[in-house]
Design an enzyme around this catalytic site. Sequence first.
Site, mmCIF file in Angstrom:
data_model
loop_
_atom_site.group_PDB
_atom_site.id
_atom_site.type_symbol
_atom_site.label_atom_id
_atom_site.label_comp_id
_atom_site.label_asym_id
_atom_site.label_seq_id
_atom_site.Cartn_x
_atom_site.Cartn_y
_atom_site.Cartn_z
ATOM 1 C CD GLU A 21 -1.979 2.531 -3.446
ATOM 2 O OE1 GLU A 21 -2.063 3.379 -4.367
ATOM 3 O OE2 GLU A 21 -1.632 2.807 -2.298
ATOM 4 C CG ASP A 39 -9.308 3.993 0.692
ATOM 5 O OD1 ASP A 39 -9.811 3.686 1.786
ATOM 6 O OD2 ASP A 39 -8.083 4.115 0.527
ATOM 7 C CG ASP A 95 -1.991 1.025 1.176
ATOM 8 O OD1 ASP A 95 -2.782 0.986 0.225
ATOM 9 O OD2 ASP A 95 -2.056 1.875 2.090
#
Length: 509
Positions: A344, A397, A297
């Site tokens: 990511e 998200d 991430d």
Amino acid sequence: MTYERSAGILLHPTSLPGKFGIGDLGHEAFKFIDFLHSAGQTLWQVFPLGPTGYGDSPYQCFSAFAGNPFLISPELLFKDGFLTDDEINNPPYFNPSEVDFGPLIEYKNQLLRKSFDLFKLNKTKDIETEFEIFVAKQNDWLDDFSLFMAAKSFHSGRLWTSWDKGIALRNENVIPEWKEKLSDEIQFQKYLQFIFFRQWKKVHTYANEKGIKIIGDLPIFIAYDSADLWANRDLFSVDKKGKLKTVAGVPPDYFSPTGQLWGNPLYRWDEMAKDDYAWWRKRISALLEMVDIIRIDHFRGFEAYWEIPGDAPTAETGKWVKAPGDHFFTTVKKYLGDVPILAEDLGVITKPVVELRDKFNFPGMKILQFAFGTGMERKFLPHNFISNCCVYTGSHDNDTTNGYFEKAKYADNDIYEFTKKYLNYHGNNLTSELIRTAYASVANIVVIPMQDVLNLGSEARMNFPGKLGGNWAWRLTWDQIKPELAEHYRNLTIMYERPVKAKEFVEEE
């Protein structure tokens, strides 16, 4: 690393069905793996599996190494003799569609403490030996973590900087005293980790036996309120008393005029480089024992990160600071070989970030909602994909795809009409068509959030960045999965050649 064409589903274990208030690692996890297998899926993506703190976010954990005890299955504890029949057959009522973390945490903590008492009474010699082997093997992080959590419990859950000074600052002269005073609580914390990893290993093994690999999540930053920082202050951007010198975040942009102030401590990369990033290598190795593929991430933080003064009220006063990405990943490869990593790479992505990703051949991420959003980012349109990427309809998200397009239909009809025109689709199920488009694309990897598989609306959104409360709560119920759903996805994987071995899969079925 190179990846064959494959497809999977994003669902965190907390979202699994069950009567104990939160998804866990018991029967329902195995049933979900059976569904994945019957649907031709070969990937299961989860969020970080660590113990969550304030806000219940899996991206803010008390440890980068530990497991979340609330994922422990009471039913499996009963089978081991560590809970009674009455305790698992009479849980309080919980909403089956969402996690209510307040009552859940209180209930699960009571249940786990009862199980610890029965463990001490009922453990066999074999399981006692298994526990001792686990503690010895994991001692490098478990010793600090169990003391941290025990001390946190002693101080009523307060932030570690507010504890008694000696234990807060890990004064070596007082550590033995605290270990003795908190010995039973320390053993309880070790017990929870033993049970979590024992149950998770069975889930992971079963998934692999069904031909399914698990994609785990590695947040680039750790939480301030964590055993990692408390035990390794010299590796992070804090002073000797633990006060933050600098923190992580992102700069102001179209979405936020003041940027995002995350508040995580930053790494002292120069200090970490002295032992070839040993802390990081341990972290990656530990995660690879739990999962098969790692999604990093905020990958761009390995090339450069937004450094904000520790006392700044917003992220506006930050600056970009170079990170040792090339040297870091080269060193990791020297010790650990080719680590299976997904990057990511969303947000402010510069040429150096792309070069770092491509040098190590890490697949990046494509979010289809971004292609048809306000910014209409062309790089997320499928005709611009390369094969070495992982495509999603949306992420945790984002709104669900159904909810997203329902809003777009009324808020910005141009987006809605462009989407239908681009997809050459004029029906009433844009979510399904976007999923089909993802499967048909050249992207080697497709991962679809379970909410989109079920075509759910905004009520099923997992996280709303910047919103306090109400996040990470959505849960699946089995009645949402219609009998024909697995067949539909199995046909998609076969049509677009996404089983690892499509011919053998057809013959097996």
